[in-house]
Design a protein around this motif. Sequence first.
Motif, PDB file in Angstrom:
ATOM      1  N   GLU A 175     -86.012  30.288 -72.896  1.00  0.00           N
ATOM      2  CA  GLU A 175     -85.802  31.396 -72.075  1.00  0.00           C
ATOM      3  C   GLU A 175     -86.424  31.733 -70.848  1.00  0.00           C
ATOM      4  O   GLU A 175     -85.471  32.147 -69.807  1.00  0.00           O
ATOM      5  N   ALA A 176     -87.609  30.807 -70.808  1.00  0.00           N
ATOM      6  CA  ALA A 176     -88.254  30.637 -69.471  1.00  0.00           C
ATOM      7  C   ALA A 176     -87.258  29.943 -68.350  1.00  0.00           C
ATOM      8  O   ALA A 176     -87.002  30.205 -67.171  1.00  0.00           O
ATOM      9  N   LEU A 177     -86.799  28.951 -68.898  1.00  0.00           N
ATOM     10  CA  LEU A 177     -86.001  28.032 -68.143  1.00  0.00           C
ATOM     11  C   LEU A 177     -84.666  28.811 -67.600  1.00  0.00           C
ATOM     12  O   LEU A 177     -84.049  28.547 -66.571  1.00  0.00           O
ATOM     13  N   GLU A 178     -84.133  29.475 -68.487  1.00  0.00           N
ATOM     14  CA  GLU A 178     -82.923  30.520 -68.124  1.00  0.00           C
ATOM     15  C   GLU A 178     -83.424  31.258 -66.886  1.00  0.00           C
ATOM     16  O   GLU A 178     -82.316  31.393 -65.809  1.00  0.00           O
ATOM     17  N   VAL A 179     -84.525  31.873 -66.830  1.00  0.00           N
ATOM     18  CA  VAL A 179     -85.228  32.540 -65.627  1.00  0.00           C
ATOM     19  C   VAL A 179     -85.102  31.606 -64.511  1.00  0.00           C
ATOM     20  O   VAL A 179     -84.507  31.859 -63.309  1.00  0.00           O
ATOM     21  N   ALA A 180     -85.845  30.320 -64.784  1.00  0.00           N
ATOM     22  CA  ALA A 180     -85.880  29.347 -63.456  1.00  0.00           C
ATOM     23  C   ALA A 180     -84.432  29.122 -62.912  1.00  0.00           C
ATOM     24  O   ALA A 180     -84.443  28.936 -61.607  1.00  0.00           O
ATOM     25  N   GLU A 181     -83.448  28.929 -63.883  1.00  0.00           N
ATOM     26  CA  GLU A 181     -82.416  28.470 -63.435  1.00  0.00           C
ATOM     27  C   GLU A 181     -81.589  29.504 -62.490  1.00  0.00           C
ATOM     28  O   GLU A 181     -81.041  29.412 -61.647  1.00  0.00           O
ATOM     29  N   LEU A 182     -81.749  30.796 -63.103  1.00  0.00           N
ATOM     30  CA  LEU A 182     -81.299  32.002 -62.262  1.00  0.00           C
ATOM     31  C   LEU A 182     -81.889  31.718 -60.753  1.00  0.00           C
ATOM     32  O   LEU A 182     -81.323  32.032 -59.827  1.00  0.00           O
TER      33      LEU A 182
ATOM     34  N   SER B 189     -90.748  30.857 -64.448  1.00  0.00           N
ATOM     35  CA  SER B 189     -89.854  31.504 -63.716  1.00  0.00           C
ATOM     36  C   SER B 189     -89.374  30.610 -62.623  1.00  0.00           C
ATOM     37  O   SER B 189     -88.454  30.506 -61.752  1.00  0.00           O
ATOM     38  N   GLY B 190     -90.109  29.322 -62.529  1.00  0.00           N
ATOM     39  CA  GLY B 190     -89.775  28.298 -61.533  1.00  0.00           C
ATOM     40  C   GLY B 190     -90.358  28.414 -60.157  1.00  0.00           C
ATOM     41  O   GLY B 190     -89.865  27.645 -59.039  1.00  0.00           O
ATOM     42  N   CYS B 191     -91.189  29.663 -59.977  1.00  0.00           N
ATOM     43  CA  CYS B 191     -91.821  29.813 -58.728  1.00  0.00           C
ATOM     44  C   CYS B 191     -92.584  28.625 -57.952  1.00  0.00           C
ATOM     45  O   CYS B 191     -92.337  28.664 -56.767  1.00  0.00           O
ATOM     46  N   ILE B 192     -93.229  27.831 -58.646  1.00  0.00           N
ATOM     47  CA  ILE B 192     -94.198  26.661 -57.933  1.00  0.00           C
ATOM     48  C   ILE B 192     -93.018  25.685 -57.671  1.00  0.00           C
ATOM     49  O   ILE B 192     -93.028  25.165 -56.449  1.00  0.00           O
TER      50      ILE B 192
END
Length: 288
Positions: free
Chosen positions: A153-160, A129-132
Amino acid sequence: MKVPTNKVKDIISYYKDQLLPLYGEEQSRQMLGMLIENFFGFDRIYLVLNPEERLSESEMLTIHFAVKELLKHRPIQYVIGKALFCGHWFEVNQNVLIPRPETEEMVEMAIAMLKNDEQVSVLDIGTGSGCIAISIELQHPKVQVDAIDVSKEALEVAELNAKRLNSAVQLIQMDIKSNDFSCINKQYDLIISNPPYVSKSEMQLMRSNVLDWEPSLALFVPDDDPLLFYRYITDFAHSHLKSGGILLFEINEKFGQEVLELLEAKKFSEAVLLYDYHGKYRFVKGLM
């Protein structure tokens, strides 16, 4: 639906009884409070001051279907679509792990290890999710953060999340198990990672709200190679950490000593196991 009235207090009481067998009294109330606040903006204090607050029929349906998901053991964070981490709400879905409090501790450690008065660079491996990565970037005044993940798909969440939180984190799709690191041609002051570390044999010990919903790609490693990702990341770090740079891992406490010995065998200095707030070995740190 057989809710006696459309008053919020009656709705909470009705659905609490449905959730009780699975979650118990306190957790059922907490989850219903989260649903009400996140969907309609009514926090606990507002409801105490406004005991006659009512929901529309469509709002009642929203709660009804959300509770149905909870009864399937779907995590509350996936139901509301977000999770709180380091003081910020991060969007999450079934393509990314739900951030844990222990990982917040690792972010705090990372911030403490970096010098605030100097320009520093950080790489987060397996960002999800990019949280770190985003939390470090938001908290450090002079940091440049890159983050990689194998999952598009995970990177799309992190980008959001990066866009919503005004973070300048650079997101890169890369498989750390490949030998192609051409997309990263720099060295870092800190490489941080919370890689997959749950062995397949531990699946039987896990709750269904994790096992049935969270991405197995981000959770599991083979029983015969539990250090799989630590080995790849450690090898990568040899060529991508600056001299004196820090490698920081979250670990499975069962394999803490093995991860420590791996770093020592790879010639990292000052390798050490670190406790979490519960007194369990949860992190390993080493210097290049």
